[in-house]
Design a protein around this motif. Structure first.
Motif, PDB file in Angstrom:
ATOM      1  N   VAL A   1       0.845  -1.191   0.000  1.00 25.14           N
ATOM      2  CA  VAL A   1       0.000   0.000   0.000  1.00 25.14           C
ATOM      3  C   VAL A   1       0.881   1.242   0.000  1.00 25.14           C
ATOM      4  CG1 VAL A   1      -1.720   1.317   1.281  1.00 25.14           C
ATOM      5  CG2 VAL A   1      -1.899  -1.183   1.166  1.00 25.14           C
ATOM      6  N   ILE A   2       0.629   2.137  -0.961  1.00 21.82           N
ATOM      7  CA  ILE A   2       1.399   3.385  -1.030  1.00 21.82           C
ATOM      8  C   ILE A   2       0.513   4.615  -0.888  1.00 21.82           C
ATOM      9  CG2 ILE A   2       3.229   2.349  -2.422  1.00 21.82           C
ATOM     10  CD1 ILE A   2       2.008   3.778  -4.878  1.00 21.82           C
ATOM     11  N   GLY A   3      -0.802   4.423  -0.772  1.00 26.20           N
ATOM     12  CA  GLY A   3      -1.673   5.578  -0.616  1.00 26.20           C
ATOM     13  C   GLY A   3      -3.134   5.213  -0.720  1.00 26.20           C
ATOM     14  N   ASP A   4      -3.958   6.260  -0.737  1.00 27.71           N
ATOM     15  CA  ASP A   4      -5.403   6.120  -0.854  1.00 27.71           C
ATOM     16  C   ASP A   4      -5.860   6.642  -2.210  1.00 27.71           C
ATOM     17  OD1 ASP A   4      -5.695   5.153   1.763  1.00 27.71           O
ATOM     18  OD2 ASP A   4      -5.768   7.192   2.577  1.00 27.71           O
ATOM     19  N   VAL A   5      -6.833   5.977  -2.788  1.00 27.50           N
ATOM     20  CA  VAL A   5      -7.400   6.428  -4.059  1.00 27.50           C
ATOM     21  C   VAL A   5      -7.958   7.845  -3.930  1.00 27.50           C
ATOM     22  CG1 VAL A   5      -9.287   6.008  -5.687  1.00 27.50           C
ATOM     23  CG2 VAL A   5      -7.845   4.112  -4.942  1.00 27.50           C
ATOM     24  N   ASP A   6      -8.521   8.169  -2.769  1.00 28.36           N
ATOM     25  CA  ASP A   6      -9.113   9.495  -2.560  1.00 28.36           C
ATOM     26  C   ASP A   6      -8.080  10.618  -2.584  1.00 28.36           C
ATOM     27  OD1 ASP A   6     -11.646   8.462  -2.377  1.00 28.36           O
ATOM     28  OD2 ASP A   6     -11.687   8.415  -0.187  1.00 28.36           O
ATOM     29  N   ASP A   7      -6.804  10.272  -2.481  1.00 28.89           N
ATOM     30  CA  ASP A   7      -5.749  11.285  -2.453  1.00 28.89           C
ATOM     31  C   ASP A   7      -5.075  11.483  -3.810  1.00 28.89           C
ATOM     32  OD1 ASP A   7      -6.174  11.700   0.257  1.00 28.89           O
ATOM     33  OD2 ASP A   7      -4.714  10.169   0.848  1.00 28.89           O
ATOM     34  N   LEU A   8      -5.665  10.928  -4.870  1.00 27.69           N
ATOM     35  CA  LEU A   8      -5.086  11.062  -6.206  1.00 27.69           C
ATOM     36  C   LEU A   8      -5.720  12.244  -6.932  1.00 27.69           C
ATOM     37  CD1 LEU A   8      -5.023   7.304  -7.264  1.00 27.69           C
ATOM     38  CD2 LEU A   8      -3.147   8.661  -6.324  1.00 27.69           C
ATOM     39  N   PHE A   9      -4.869  13.144  -7.442  1.00 28.04           N
ATOM     40  CA  PHE A   9      -5.338  14.347  -8.121  1.00 28.04           C
ATOM     41  C   PHE A   9      -4.564  14.559  -9.421  1.00 28.04           C
ATOM     42  CE2 PHE A   9      -6.377  14.956  -3.701  1.00 28.04           C
ATOM     43  CZ  PHE A   9      -7.611  15.594  -3.716  1.00 28.04           C
ATOM     44  N   TYR A  10      -5.238  15.180 -10.395  1.00 24.90           N
ATOM     45  CA  TYR A  10      -4.550  15.633 -11.594  1.00 24.90           C
ATOM     46  C   TYR A  10      -3.708  16.873 -11.278  1.00 24.90           C
ATOM     47  CZ  TYR A  10      -7.676  12.535 -14.203  1.00 24.90           C
ATOM     48  OH  TYR A  10      -8.347  11.445 -14.676  1.00 24.90           O
ATOM     49  N   GLU A  11      -2.848  17.233 -12.237  1.00 26.18           N
ATOM     50  CA  GLU A  11      -1.956  18.377 -12.030  1.00 26.18           C
ATOM     51  C   GLU A  11      -2.707  19.687 -11.793  1.00 26.18           C
ATOM     52  OE1 GLU A  11      -1.709  16.091 -14.270  1.00 26.18           O
ATOM     53  OE2 GLU A  11       0.316  15.253 -14.213  1.00 26.18           O
ATOM     54  N   ASP A  12      -3.944  19.771 -12.326  1.00 23.15           N
ATOM     55  CA  ASP A  12      -4.711  21.009 -12.150  1.00 23.15           C
ATOM     56  C   ASP A  12      -5.539  21.018 -10.871  1.00 23.15           C
ATOM     57  OD1 ASP A  12      -6.719  19.220 -12.750  1.00 23.15           O
ATOM     58  OD2 ASP A  12      -7.396  20.241 -14.571  1.00 23.15           O
ATOM     59  N   GLY A  13      -5.362  19.986 -10.029  1.00 22.68           N
ATOM     60  CA  GLY A  13      -6.064  19.934  -8.759  1.00 22.68           C
ATOM     61  C   GLY A  13      -7.374  19.183  -8.780  1.00 22.68           C
ATOM     62  N   ASP A  14      -7.809  18.759  -9.956  1.00 22.49           N
ATOM     63  CA  ASP A  14      -9.059  18.002 -10.052  1.00 22.49           C
ATOM     64  C   ASP A  14      -8.851  16.597  -9.494  1.00 22.49           C
ATOM     65  OD1 ASP A  14     -11.677  17.419 -10.745  1.00 22.49           O
ATOM     66  OD2 ASP A  14     -11.159  16.825 -12.793  1.00 22.49           O
ATOM     67  N   LYS A  15      -9.826  16.112  -8.744  1.00 23.09           N
ATOM     68  CA  LYS A  15      -9.724  14.797  -8.127  1.00 23.09           C
ATOM     69  C   LYS A  15      -9.818  13.709  -9.193  1.00 23.09           C
ATOM     70  CE  LYS A  15     -11.343  12.497  -3.948  1.00 23.09           C
ATOM     71  NZ  LYS A  15     -12.304  12.565  -2.821  1.00 23.09           N
ATOM     72  N   ALA A  16      -8.929  12.695  -9.116  1.00 20.44           N
ATOM     73  CA  ALA A  16      -8.894  11.645 -10.136  1.00 20.44           C
ATOM     74  C   ALA A  16     -10.137  10.763 -10.093  1.00 20.44           C
ATOM     75  CB  ALA A  16      -7.635  10.800  -9.968  1.00 20.44           C
ATOM     76  N   TYR A  17     -10.563  10.394  -8.898  1.00 16.61           N
ATOM     77  CA  TYR A  17     -11.708   9.491  -8.743  1.00 16.61           C
ATOM     78  C   TYR A  17     -12.698  10.084  -7.751  1.00 16.61           C
ATOM     79  CZ  TYR A  17      -8.487   6.207 -10.922  1.00 16.61           C
ATOM     80  OH  TYR A  17      -7.602   5.603 -11.782  1.00 16.61           O
ATOM     81  N   GLU A  18     -13.967  10.094  -8.149  1.00 20.47           N
ATOM     82  CA  GLU A  18     -15.020  10.600  -7.263  1.00 20.47           C
ATOM     83  C   GLU A  18     -15.610   9.456  -6.452  1.00 20.47           C
ATOM     84  OE1 GLU A  18     -15.608  13.682  -6.785  1.00 20.47           O
ATOM     85  OE2 GLU A  18     -14.396  14.471  -8.440  1.00 20.47           O
TER      86      GLU A  18
END
Length: 210
Positions: free
Chosen positions: A193-210
């Protein structure tokens, strides 16, 4: 449209509006069965691209699509809106639920379960034999379970019996040796485990997964 070069065996039921391209073969009897012994069902709006082979005894839902040279063995249950990429192999007795996407050259062996909306990247290998070619290996086969909306990155290998949790993400090139918790990101060999899916963001700050 069904190509004149396609081969459709007996006891195959195909729904409305199919596109079945050149040299597709549907309803191949598996070893020990005769032509027509097993019913094969494919739903409406199928797009089956050239040189794909589908064995007898499969039940496939609506809006099914394949790439080219796909091989699907017998006894599978495949839901609606499933896409299977070029040169992918699906062995027998798997369950693939609705809205699953399998990319090119993946390998899905016996007894695997792919739940709704999961995503399998190119060249992903799922496995089911802990001790391959051992004297009792076939008695202890255990497929991988990929839970709803989980995503497995390209070139990853998942070991037998592993459960990839709901909404999780497996990084490309990982070797997954144990269960992946829901909503987590794992990567590496062995994967951790290296992180949470909820903490993934694109470079412009938009969340990767809702």
């Amino acid at each position: 449209m069904i190509s004149s070069t396609a081969k459709i065996y007996k006891n195959v039921i195909i729904g409305k509006n199919p596109t079945i391209q050149d040299y597709v073969v549907i309803g191949v009897p598996p070893k020990g069965k005769k032509e027509g012994d097993l019913k094969t069902i494919i739903g409406d709006n199928a797009l089956i691209r050239s040189h794909t082979v589908i064995y007898a005894g499969n039940k496939i839902g609506n809006n099914f699509q394949t790439g080219h040279h796909v091989n699907i063995r017998e006894g599978n249950v495949i839901g609606d809106n499933v896409s299977v990429g070029t040169k992918t192999v699906i062995e027998f007795n798997t369950i693939i639920e609705d809205n699953v996407r399998i990319h090119s050259q993946a390998f899905i062996p016996e007894y695997c379960v792919l739940k709704k909306g999961c995503w399998i990247g190119p060249n992903v290998v799922l496995t089911n034999a802990k001790y391959p070619k051992s004297k009792r290996s076939k008695s202890f086969l255990k497929g991988v379970i990929v839970e709803e909306n989980a995503k497995i990155g390209a070139n990853s290998t998942i070991l037998p019996g592993v459960k990839v949790g709901k909404n999780s993400l497996v990084g490309a090139g990982s070797v997954v040796t144990k269960d992946v918790p829901p909503n987590k990101v794992v990567a590496g060999n062995p994967a951790r485990v290296i992180g949470d899916v909820d903490d993934l963001f694109y470079e412009d700050g938009d969340k990767a997964y809702e």
